[in-house]
Enzyme design. Sequence first.
Site, short mmCIF file in Angstrom:
data_model
loop_
_atom_site.label_atom_id
_atom_site.label_comp_id
_atom_site.label_asym_id
_atom_site.label_seq_id
_atom_site.Cartn_x
_atom_site.Cartn_y
_atom_site.Cartn_z
N ASP A 1 -7.75 12.44 -5.15
CA ASP A 1 -7.84 11.36 -6.13
C ASP A 1 -9.25 11.31 -6.73
O ASP A 1 -10.05 12.22 -6.51
CB ASP A 1 -7.48 10.04 -5.43
CG ASP A 1 -6.71 9.08 -6.33
OD1 ASP A 1 -7.05 8.98 -7.52
OD2 ASP A 1 -5.77 8.43 -5.84
N HIS B 1 -1.66 4.44 -6.32
CA HIS B 1 -2.12 5.82 -6.11
C HIS B 1 -1.31 6.51 -5.01
O HIS B 1 -0.94 7.68 -5.15
CB HIS B 1 -3.60 5.83 -5.74
CG HIS B 1 -4.50 5.38 -6.85
ND1 HIS B 1 -5.41 6.21 -7.48
CD2 HIS B 1 -4.64 4.16 -7.44
CE1 HIS B 1 -6.06 5.53 -8.41
NE2 HIS B 1 -5.61 4.28 -8.39
#
Length: 256
Positions: A117, A19
């Site tokens: 996110d 990520h």
Amino acid sequence: MDRTEKLHIAMFPWLAYGHTMPFLEVSKFLAQKGHRISYISTLKNISRLPKLPPHMSFNLSFVKFSLPHVHGLPPGVESTSEVPIHKVPYLKRAYDKLRDPLTDFLKNSNVNWIIHDFAPYWLPGIATPLGIKLIFFSIFNASSSAFGGPPSALLGDCQKRPKDFTVVPEWIDYPCNNVAFKLYEIVNYQQCMDDDMSDIHRIGRLIQGCQFVTVRTCFEFEGDTIKLLIKLYQKPVVPVGLLPPLLSLPSNEDNK
């Protein structure tokens, strides 16, 4: 929005190398366009990122937070690569405790947008009162996002048992027979979910609270699915491309 306007954009990825790296690539792209970027993460995760080229250091800066301790998370852990999958829920609880330092930063930083996110379900509650707009960046492809469905499904009970995730959802409106989990895949994945706030509910809340969604894909690869996401989310969905491959992704980072 005026295309020539220069913005202050905060980046807030989940604590996993798979990520942090896509978020860094998007940060670099936006910094090259002249926007001011504040990349927010923990001390150890930022230290693992590649060094920036000198010409980017003016527009892209790193904001380092100490990760709060929670019971059950081994000391010093700041990434999914450092714990077995059944310990990841404790990492999510520690990540949620970043809410207070992030709030303090946002109150004093004149941020215009936050690109976030899947995990900080609480973010709309602190960003909206400050007049900050949100962009949910999914580092997965459009098919993975479409499988979850609209926010009403994500926040409902239509996919509750592991078996429910092994069939193609009813909202997939194009010919498809492979957008589903194998039973062992969903059972394994559920080990890393926090019982107090599942990943599914986190995503549902964030889709409801953001202004638009960006997805790591392109129209040439998933055109039908991107159109479906626009219909499911009832808001813009912007593909950002596939992004460079992650050459040194640790093997136990996947699907956390």
